[in-house]
Design a protein around this motif. Structure first.
Motif, mmCIF file in Angstrom:
data_model
loop_
_atom_site.group_PDB
_atom_site.id
_atom_site.type_symbol
_atom_site.label_atom_id
_atom_site.label_comp_id
_atom_site.label_asym_id
_atom_site.label_seq_id
_atom_site.Cartn_x
_atom_site.Cartn_y
_atom_site.Cartn_z
ATOM 1 N N GLU A 1 42.549 -2.850 64.905
ATOM 2 C CA GLU A 1 43.261 -3.221 63.679
ATOM 3 C C GLU A 1 42.322 -3.498 62.513
ATOM 4 O O GLU A 1 42.774 -3.800 61.405
ATOM 5 N N ALA B 1 40.451 -2.505 59.628
ATOM 6 C CA ALA B 1 40.424 -1.349 58.722
ATOM 7 C C ALA B 1 39.009 -0.977 58.311
ATOM 8 O O ALA B 1 38.696 0.210 58.124
ATOM 9 N N TRP C 1 37.185 1.417 60.672
ATOM 10 C CA TRP C 1 37.613 2.805 60.447
ATOM 11 C C TRP C 1 36.949 3.368 59.185
ATOM 12 O O TRP C 1 36.483 4.512 59.170
ATOM 13 N N SER C 2 36.894 2.552 58.149
ATOM 14 C CA SER C 2 36.255 3.003 56.911
ATOM 15 C C SER C 2 34.768 3.262 57.125
ATOM 16 O O SER C 2 34.212 4.240 56.619
ATOM 17 N N GLU D 1 46.045 2.959 55.968
ATOM 18 C CA GLU D 1 47.309 2.707 56.667
ATOM 19 C C GLU D 1 47.328 1.285 57.243
ATOM 20 O O GLU D 1 48.351 0.595 57.192
ATOM 21 N N LEU D 2 46.183 0.851 57.782
ATOM 22 C CA LEU D 2 46.097 -0.486 58.375
ATOM 23 C C LEU D 2 46.086 -1.585 57.315
ATOM 24 O O LEU D 2 46.609 -2.684 57.536
ATOM 25 N N ALA E 1 40.328 11.487 57.632
ATOM 26 C CA ALA E 1 41.300 10.935 58.574
ATOM 27 C C ALA E 1 41.030 9.451 58.834
ATOM 28 O O ALA E 1 41.969 8.644 58.912
ATOM 29 N N ASP E 2 39.745 9.097 58.953
ATOM 30 C CA ASP E 2 39.405 7.688 59.191
ATOM 31 C C ASP E 2 39.723 6.827 57.972
ATOM 32 O O ASP E 2 40.227 5.704 58.100
ATOM 33 N N TYR E 3 39.423 7.331 56.791
ATOM 34 C CA TYR E 3 39.762 6.577 55.584
ATOM 35 C C TYR E 3 41.272 6.412 55.451
ATOM 36 O O TYR E 3 41.772 5.351 55.064
ATOM 37 N N ASN E 4 42.000 7.467 55.785
ATOM 38 C CA ASN E 4 43.457 7.370 55.731
ATOM 39 C C ASN E 4 43.966 6.311 56.707
ATOM 40 O O ASN E 4 44.890 5.550 56.395
ATOM 41 N N LYS E 5 43.378 6.273 57.909
ATOM 42 C CA LYS E 5 43.772 5.271 58.899
ATOM 43 C C LYS E 5 43.464 3.867 58.396
ATOM 44 O O LYS E 5 44.273 2.938 58.568
ATOM 45 N N LYS F 1 37.278 14.719 59.343
ATOM 46 C CA LYS F 1 37.321 13.526 60.189
ATOM 47 C C LYS F 1 37.126 12.272 59.350
ATOM 48 O O LYS F 1 37.756 11.234 59.599
#
Length: 510
Positions: free
Chosen positions: A225, A227, A230-231, A255-256, A248-252, A245
């Protein structure tokens, strides 16, 4: 500009530290929920307690902590301030308000609260840990190291201080010491996520991307969880040119934590690199919107305009706004100085660099930026004085080593320049510094005209003078990423050349 890549980590660590102040409380259901990460539940329980007793300072502090963990920063301040009204000399309440003020981008006020708390309890480790992180956020890295060291001397189990001290040391180019600190923290607690995050970032800074990647992945597995993990991994993928990729990680991450401005700034920079400038600008605008025109988001967008768009006038506007909103924010003056320098106004830039130094004398980059401005107005002696001042305090600071090295190169002091360029590479604290150091060595080799010294072994995989990329006028740092400095020769200077250089130096001094 001074490196801010770990600012989100600093903030998240500081929030974690805000929970330490309540370690001596009885384990109420509300506190148990808070410590277990059930923040909504904790908030409801604390609100229920406050209905029964509105003057319960522990419940007020707990409510503030729950709101802080939920990213509801403005709402977290009133209960913290009410608790302090009821107990103005309570160090725990001062520390909690400092945590909220940090998230509200008011670090100077947070520092004042922690200073008062430490006056009341000078030998309390967690207060020094907290102040160490605030100092780092203010760019005062020497002071940060001192506080973390004191925290460790007071409590050998203050593992967070090892992670915090590692960050501050990395900013000053003390890379080996930074690795020692974070590796010790991980030895004590292999699952300490902030230490894993710090370690991953250090590997990233040293351009060890393949090693950084599994560290970020491990952090994500332990705390999916988070964020900012992921960033961070997105940043590694970006450096490895795996932009899809990375995106995608920045988007995740977004999202969090859709309300956290730094995440949009990071994604915006990636989109800029991908040539998607319209989307990149939208992300930076979103960061400013979420931050409600906070000085930090304005500075980030201004830096984006400087680095990616060459819209220097727009950058200047953002820095102007940041200065107006936060006249005590050194980074705002530093950024504006860089904008003026980009606009070929070095004399005006020097005034802003002077102000940045006045506000935060320990921000080493401000001196090196001012040195560059002095060079632009034809005052190399003042530039050299700035570079050498920084190196007296921090001999391993790469930007100052590069600045001094280029000055020496301009005077044909080849051996001295090579020494500083090599040292800059050895102690670089992020990939951009590594690339800049490699570029500097490349420039030096071109100046030396290596082919003229055929009696010296030049073990390069290619002939430098036949390399169109290396010889082009608009050489970029990226062009030298594959250059192995260990294969470069010692600088060949024969006795006649050395005597000529010495004579020139004497003439200049006279």
């Amino acid at each position: 500009m001074s490196d801010c890549k770990l600012q989100p980590l600093l903030i998240s660590l500081f929030v974690l530290l805000s929970f330490l102040s309540g370690h001596a409380q009885s384990k109420t259901p509300a506190l148990q929920a808070l410590e277990a990460g059930r923040y909504e539940e904790a908030l409801k329980l604390y609100q229920s307690q406050l209905q029964d007793n509105p003057r319960d300072i522990q419940a007020l502090a707990g409510k503030s902590k729950a709101l802080l963990a939920l990213d509801r920063f403005p709402e977290a301040l009133p209960p913290a301030e009410k608790a302090l009204t009821l107990a103005p000399d309570n160090p725990d309440m001062l520390a909690q308000r400092a945590a909220v003020l940090t998230r509200l981008e008011r670090p100077q006020e947070a520092l004042a609260d922690l200073n008062k708390a430490i006056e009341l309890l000078p030998n309390t480790s967690y207060l020094h840990v907290a102040r160490g992180y605030v100092y780092a956020e203010l760019g005062q890295f020497h002071e940060s190291i001192d506080d973390h060291s004191l925290a460790i001397s007071l409590n050998k189990d203050a593992i967070l201080s090892y992670a915090g001290r590692a960050y501050a040391r990395a900013q000053l180019g003390e890379i080996d010491e930074a690795f020692e600190d974070v590796e010790y923290a991980l030895k004590r607690d292999p699952n300490l996520v902030p230490a894993i995050h710090t370690y991953a970032d250090l590997l990233f800074r040293r351009v060890r991307f393949q090693e950084a990647l599994p560290q970020y992945t491990r952090g994500i597995e332990l705390k999916p969880e988070d964020a900012y993990l992921w960033s961070g991994r997105g940043g590694v993928y970006s450096a490895l040119d795996e932009v899809n990729k990375a995106l995608a990680d920045y988007n995740k991450a977004i999202e969090l934590a859709p309300n956290r401005p730094p995440l949009y700034s990071a994604r915006g920079n990636l989109l800029a690199r991908m040539g998607r400038l319209t989307e990149a600008t939208a992300d930076h605008n979103k960061a400013v919107e979420l931050g409600q025109n906070s000085p930090t988001t304005l500075v980030s967008r201004g830096q984006f305009f400087l680095d990616w768009t060459e819209l220097y006038s727009l950058a200047l506007e953002d820095f102007d706004k940041a200065v107006a909103l936060a006249p005590d924010m050194a980074d705002a003056f530093l950024g504006r100085g860089e904008a003026y320098l980009a606009l070929d106004k070095p004399r005006v830039a020097i005034l802003d660099f002077n102000k940045a130094i006045e506000l935060a004398p320990s921000i080493m980059f401000a001196y090196t930026a001012r040195g560059e401005a002095y060079e632009a107005i034809g005052e190399p002696a003042k530039a050299e004085a700035d570079y050498r001042y920084v190196l007296e305090i921090t001999p391993t600071y790469s930007p100052a080593l590069l600045g001094l090295g280029y000055l020496q190169l301009s005077r044909d002091e080849f051996a001295e320049a090579r020494k500083n360029f090599d040292s800059a590479l050895e102690h670089a604290s992020d990939p951009e510094q590594v690339w800049a150091a490699r570029k500097a060595v490349g420039r030096l080799l071109v100046r030396l005209n290596i082919k003229d010294y055929s009696e010296f072994p030049v073990d390069l995989v290619y002939d430098i003078h036949d390399d169109e990329e290396l010889m082009k006028d608009d050489l970029r740092a990226d062009d030298l990423l594959d250059l192995d400095l260990k294969e470069l020769p010692e600088i060949p200077i024969d006795n006649k050349l050395a005597r000529r250089i010495d004579t020139q130096r004497v003439l200049v001094i006279q």
